[in-house]
Motif scaffolding. Structure first.
Motif, mmCIF file in Angstrom:
data_model
loop_
_atom_site.group_PDB
_atom_site.id
_atom_site.type_symbol
_atom_site.label_atom_id
_atom_site.label_comp_id
_atom_site.label_asym_id
_atom_site.label_seq_id
_atom_site.Cartn_x
_atom_site.Cartn_y
_atom_site.Cartn_z
ATOM 1 N N TYR A 153 0.887 -1.173 0.000
ATOM 2 C CA TYR A 153 0.000 0.000 0.000
ATOM 3 C C TYR A 153 0.921 1.218 0.000
ATOM 4 N N SER A 158 -1.497 6.128 0.874
ATOM 5 C CA SER A 158 -1.999 5.989 2.248
ATOM 6 C C SER A 158 -2.261 7.354 2.875
ATOM 7 N N ALA A 220 -4.785 -2.505 4.154
ATOM 8 C CA ALA A 220 -5.819 -1.479 4.333
ATOM 9 C C ALA A 220 -6.678 -1.782 5.557
ATOM 10 N N LEU A 225 -7.287 1.963 6.368
ATOM 11 C CA LEU A 225 -7.120 2.827 5.216
ATOM 12 C C LEU A 225 -8.251 2.587 4.220
#
Length: 241
Positions: A153, A158, A220, A225
């Protein structure tokens, strides 16, 4: 671990986690209090099912633009994710005398050779069985760019997905999370990916795409996220082929 479950929302959503018509992400109080460190285990085990991961995620049409992202740690700069590959963070490989990049190379390469007198810390050569391309890649300090360390990620992504609201310590832990978010990869593949998510980039190696999508969604979920509808669609598509 509790998750903020929002389901599918447009950028202008008004439910918990979305702030008004501009679509800026706003974490609910519970999520803000429970953002994990790099030592927190991934939810659902090593390879949770895609739909189980999606059920606990904030899903938006697109990620909003969020000002303030600056990785430069020079004088007067933002340094929002801390010094690159620091050993000074909270996580499973922290404070071991080796920087994060060498921790990843040591654990993910084979036939590893170390620079003498570095306590098996500085990797000078090895071989990567690269998941992104499905090829074997020789690494050496003479050509270090052949193998790079990728954030599954991406950091700038992010920032737009919620990390801008974290403390500096939480962002540094995320940037150096060897357990969940870092993977050694072919340098060219990493450069091609840049800061994209699965909605616009997937590994050239089709056999790894489902696992990659799962890894992305798992990170995530671990860090609360947001992901995009396109991210979700790509993961589902690759895991149902």
């Amino acid at each position: 671990m509790a998750f903020v479950t929002i389901g599918f929302l447009g950028v202008g959503g008004h439910q918990a986690g979305i702030d008004g018509p501009s679509g800026l992400l706003r974490p609910a109080a519970a999520a803000a209090e429970q953002i994990p460190t790099a030592s927190t285990a991934l939810p659902g085990g090593a390879a949770p099912r895609v739909d189980e991961l999606i059920a606990g995620l904030t899903v938006v049409d697109q990620l909003p633009a969020v000002a303030g992202y600056d990785r430069d740690c020079g004088k007067g700069k933002g340094c929002v994710f801390g010094t690159s590959w620091t050993d000074n963070y909270t996580g499973p490989d922290s404070h071991n005398g080796c920087d994060t990049r060498n921790d990843v190379l040591r654990s993910q390469l084979t036939d590893v050779r170390f620079k003498p007198n570095t306590h098996d810390c500085k990797v000078i050569s090895g071989t990567l069985n690269d998941a992104y391309t499905g090829t074997m890649i020789a690494f050496s300090t003479e050509k270090p760019s052949a193998v790079q360390v990728d954030h599954v990620y991406p950091l700038s992504r992010s920032w737009r997905a919620g990390a801008a609201n974290w403390s500096p310590e939480q962002r540094v832990a995320f940037a150096n999370d060897t357990a969940s978010n870092l993977i050694a990869s072919e340098g060219k593949a990493n450069q091609s990916k840049s800061d994209q998510g699965p909605d616009t980039w997937l590994p050239p190696n089709a056999a790894f795409r489902c696992e990659y999508g799962q890894k992305y969604l798992a990170v995530a979920a671990k860090y609360h996220l947001a992901v995009t509808v396109g991210d979700v669609d790509a993961a589902r598509r690759e895991c149902t082929r």
